[in-house]
Design a protein around this motif. Structure first.
Motif, short mmCIF file in Angstrom:
data_model
loop_
_atom_site.label_atom_id
_atom_site.label_comp_id
_atom_site.label_asym_id
_atom_site.label_seq_id
_atom_site.Cartn_x
_atom_site.Cartn_y
_atom_site.Cartn_z
N ASP A 191 11.86 -2.55 -14.33
CA ASP A 191 11.63 -1.11 -14.48
C ASP A 191 11.03 -0.58 -13.19
O ASP A 191 10.01 -1.10 -12.70
CB ASP A 191 10.70 -0.84 -15.67
CG ASP A 191 11.40 -1.10 -16.99
OD1 ASP A 191 12.65 -1.09 -17.01
OD2 ASP A 191 10.70 -1.32 -18.00
N ILE A 219 10.47 9.34 -13.00
CA ILE A 219 11.54 8.76 -13.82
C ILE A 219 11.56 7.26 -13.58
O ILE A 219 11.53 6.79 -12.44
CB ILE A 219 12.91 9.36 -13.47
CG1 ILE A 219 12.97 10.83 -13.91
CG2 ILE A 219 14.04 8.57 -14.13
CD1 ILE A 219 14.27 11.51 -13.57
N TYR A 220 11.60 6.50 -14.68
CA TYR A 220 11.69 5.05 -14.60
C TYR A 220 13.09 4.61 -15.02
O TYR A 220 13.61 5.07 -16.05
CB TYR A 220 10.64 4.39 -15.50
CG TYR A 220 9.23 4.48 -14.95
CD1 TYR A 220 8.66 3.40 -14.27
CD2 TYR A 220 8.48 5.64 -15.12
CE1 TYR A 220 7.37 3.49 -13.76
CE2 TYR A 220 7.19 5.74 -14.61
CZ TYR A 220 6.64 4.66 -13.93
OH TYR A 220 5.37 4.74 -13.44
N ILE A 221 13.68 3.75 -14.24
CA ILE A 221 14.97 3.20 -14.60
C ILE A 221 14.93 1.68 -14.42
O ILE A 221 14.12 1.15 -13.65
CB ILE A 221 16.13 3.78 -13.75
CG1 ILE A 221 15.96 3.40 -12.27
CG2 ILE A 221 16.23 5.28 -13.91
CD1 ILE A 221 17.17 3.78 -11.43
N ASN A 222 15.80 1.00 -15.16
CA ASN A 222 15.90 -0.45 -15.04
C ASN A 222 16.94 -0.77 -13.97
O ASN A 222 18.14 -0.57 -14.17
CB ASN A 222 16.30 -1.06 -16.39
CG ASN A 222 16.26 -2.58 -16.36
OD1 ASN A 222 17.27 -3.24 -16.17
ND2 ASN A 222 15.07 -3.13 -16.52
N VAL A 232 17.40 14.34 -13.12
CA VAL A 232 18.17 13.95 -14.30
C VAL A 232 19.56 14.55 -14.18
O VAL A 232 19.71 15.73 -13.83
CB VAL A 232 17.48 14.42 -15.60
CG1 VAL A 232 18.37 14.13 -16.81
CG2 VAL A 232 16.13 13.74 -15.75
N ASP A 291 21.71 10.61 -20.03
CA ASP A 291 21.24 9.23 -19.99
C ASP A 291 21.31 8.64 -18.59
O ASP A 291 21.16 7.43 -18.40
CB ASP A 291 22.06 8.36 -20.95
CG ASP A 291 23.54 8.35 -20.59
OD1 ASP A 291 23.97 9.22 -19.81
OD2 ASP A 291 24.27 7.47 -21.09
N SER A 292 21.55 9.50 -17.57
CA SER A 292 21.70 9.02 -16.21
C SER A 292 20.83 9.83 -15.25
O SER A 292 20.43 10.95 -15.55
CB SER A 292 23.17 9.13 -15.76
OG SER A 292 24.02 8.36 -16.59
N VAL A 293 20.54 9.23 -14.10
CA VAL A 293 19.76 9.90 -13.07
C VAL A 293 20.63 10.06 -11.82
O VAL A 293 21.48 9.21 -11.52
CB VAL A 293 18.48 9.10 -12.74
CG1 VAL A 293 18.83 7.73 -12.15
CG2 VAL A 293 17.59 9.87 -11.79
N PHE A 297 19.79 5.07 -16.95
CA PHE A 297 18.38 4.71 -17.13
C PHE A 297 18.25 3.25 -17.56
O PHE A 297 17.38 2.52 -17.09
CB PHE A 297 17.72 5.59 -18.21
CG PHE A 297 17.53 7.02 -17.76
CD1 PHE A 297 16.84 7.30 -16.59
CD2 PHE A 297 18.02 8.07 -18.51
CE1 PHE A 297 16.65 8.61 -16.17
CE2 PHE A 297 17.83 9.38 -18.11
CZ PHE A 297 17.16 9.65 -16.94
N LYS A 298 19.16 2.84 -18.44
CA LYS A 298 19.14 1.46 -18.93
C LYS A 298 20.51 0.84 -18.68
O LYS A 298 21.54 1.43 -18.98
CB LYS A 298 18.82 1.41 -20.44
CG LYS A 298 17.42 1.90 -20.78
CD LYS A 298 17.14 1.78 -22.26
CE LYS A 298 15.74 2.23 -22.60
NZ LYS A 298 15.46 2.14 -24.05
#
Length: 499
Positions: free
Chosen positions: A348, A381-384, A416, A422-424, A493-494
């Motif tokens: 993350d 914003i946190y993304i994996n 965003v 669901d995407s950045v 994001f995931k």
């Protein structure tokens, strides 16, 4: 005496007929069977000597498991002159109770409109159906479609699977007129087909070559076929029917086109690799010469140089060292990609922290003419993702922008995605020279350089594209010559679990 001769003549005539013939009297009893009928019913020829016999002593006509013979005879006695058997009719002989499919027709002999005899002509179609089944079974596993063309009616009769495959409505009895069929053929292929038909219709020789052509499908697309045909002639040698097959070769054409494209790409890749190798000797030698040269100057005349000159030479050594490091990193990354050993570590990641780190690093080597800074929203914003590889992509975008931007700004950041929640969306935009429209499709290809005079291997953006794909994202470029460019990446994001 004359009547006996005539009877004998009729008996001999009936015996040589290939179809079975059964003759009934008006009451419906069997009074005569020809040789083929005796064979099909498994009875001895001597049975003709004990006729007449009731029909149920010899056979039954079954349709949908019901005996329909008495119903047919009743209709004929009521005035019908002919009667054709319905499809799927079976004859059951009464010796072994064997059933077999038949086609047949009833006719009448009348004198002064008075019914005298009833004739039943039939043919055992077991062999025909067997051959038809074998042929259809074989054809069902292929894309081969038989057809024939009736010259007198100018009409094609096609396999019903042909219409289904093309996605077009079948004509009456699966037929098409010559005009309808020609209109389906690609305009560029019509002359070739016409030439083949002219040869066949002449009757002088057969056109034994296969003819490739395209047909328009129901959805408007074109499909490649290969056709072959011959003709059936009448007694005078003139064709009265053309018969042939069509084979769909679209799959082979697709493979052929894929191989052609692959060959072109391989040839282009070889050309680009040769250019890359030639370019690398220059790209590596240039910073090395600068590093060695300025190092020698400092080492041999340190005391003679002013503080300002020494600082400037050290800066140039540092710049060229950094450039050389980037070249080597690109080559190492390419090697890992080629050998499929490039590694990713997913955690993350805070995008705000990542962007601020990049901003600090860029500030060290910033120039007064270019404003290089991060444009960040208030929300983190946190993304994996793999933070190191993502940072590599963003820094590569910025370094590319620095090459082509003399003044103005280079801004980078994230937001965003406005379309996919669901995407950045991560971006780097500049006010540089911009990229011509015709170059934008190839800019992510390996070894490609918009400006061959600028420093670099032509690998950076290709490596970025590979990294982004491994991060399950997409990479884009928007640019206008003279106004600048914007490189962007869309990441989830995931990450989705990989198979």
């Amino acid at each position: 005496m004359e009547e006996n001769k005539q009877t004998l003549y009729y008996d001999e005539l009936l015996s040589i007929l290939p179809d079975g013939v059964i003759i009934f009297d008006v009451s419906g009893e069997v009074i005569q069977l020809n040789r083929q009928a005796l064979t099909e019913l498994h009875v001895h020829p001597s049975v003709n000597e004990i006729l007449p016999l009731p029909t149920n002593h010899l056979f039954k006509l079954l349709n949908k498991k019901e005996d329909i013979l008495s119903t047919i005879l009743q209709k004929i006695r009521q005035g019908e002159k002919t009667y054709s058997l319905p499809e799927h009719t079976f004859m059951q002989e009464q010796v072994d109770c064997t059933q077999f499919p038949i086609r047949g027709e009833f006719a009448t002999i009348r004198e002064k409109s008075k019914l005298k005899k009833i004739l039943f002509f039939f043919r055992n179609i077991t062999v025909e159906l067997t051959q038809e089944y074998i042929l259809n079974t074989a054809l069902q596993r292929t894309r081969i479609y038989p057809w024939y063309y009736d010259i007198s009616r100018s009409e094609f009769t096609l396999d019903d699977r042909y219409f289904e495959h093309l996605g077009i409505p079948a004509g009456e009895n699966n037929t098409l007129t010559m005009e309808e069929y020609v209109n389906m053929i690609h305009p560029d292929d019509r002359q070739t087909m016409t030439d083949a038909f002219v040869v066949q219709l002449s009757g002088n020789t057969t056109f034994d070559k296969t003819v490739p052509f395209r047909l328009r499908r129901g959805d408007g697309t074109w499909e490649w076929f290969e056709g072959q045909s011959t003709y059936i002639a009448n007694i005078s040698g003139h064709p009265y029917r053309l018969v042939g097959i069509c084979l769909s070769i679209q799959e082979y054409k697709d493979i052929e086109n894929t191989l052609i494209e692959a060959r072109k790409k391989a040839e282009e890749s070889d050309r680009l690799k040769m250019a890359f190798l030639a370019n690398m000797s220059h790209e590596i030698r240039t910073p090395l010469n600068a590093i060695v040269g300025f190092s020698d100057v400092i080492g041999s005349s340190y005391d003679e140089l002013s503080e300002e000159e020494r600082a400037d030479f050290v800066r140039l050594i540092s710049v060229n060292s950094e450039h050389l490091l980037r070249l080597i990193d690109d080559i190492l990354d390419l090697s890992k990609i080629e050998s499929d050993t490039i590694k990713f570590t997913f955690t993350d990641c805070s995008l705000k922290s990542l962007m601020m780190d990049i901003e600090k690093e860029q500030a060290v080597k910033s120039t007064s003419e270019i404003d290089i800074r991060a444009i960040l929203p208030d929300e983190d914003i946190y993304i994996n993702t793999d933070a190191t590889r993502l940072k590599q992509v963003v820094c590569n975008f910025i370094n590319n922008a620095r090459k082509f931007t003399e003044k103005g700004y280079i801004h980078f950041g994230y937001a965003v995605d406005s379309i996919r929640a669901d995407s950045v969306h991560i971006f780097v935009e500049d006010t540089g020279l911009g990229i011509p429209q015709e170059c934008q499709k190839e800019i992510f290809d390996r070894f490609y350089k918009v400006d061959i005079f600028k420093q670099g291997t032509g690998l950076g953006l290709s490596i970025c594209k590979t990294i982004v794909e491994h991060l399950q994202g997409e990479i884009f470029v928007e640019s206008e010559v003279g106004k600048g460019s914007c490189f962007s990446v869309t990441l989830p994001f995931k990450r989705q679990a990989e198979d």
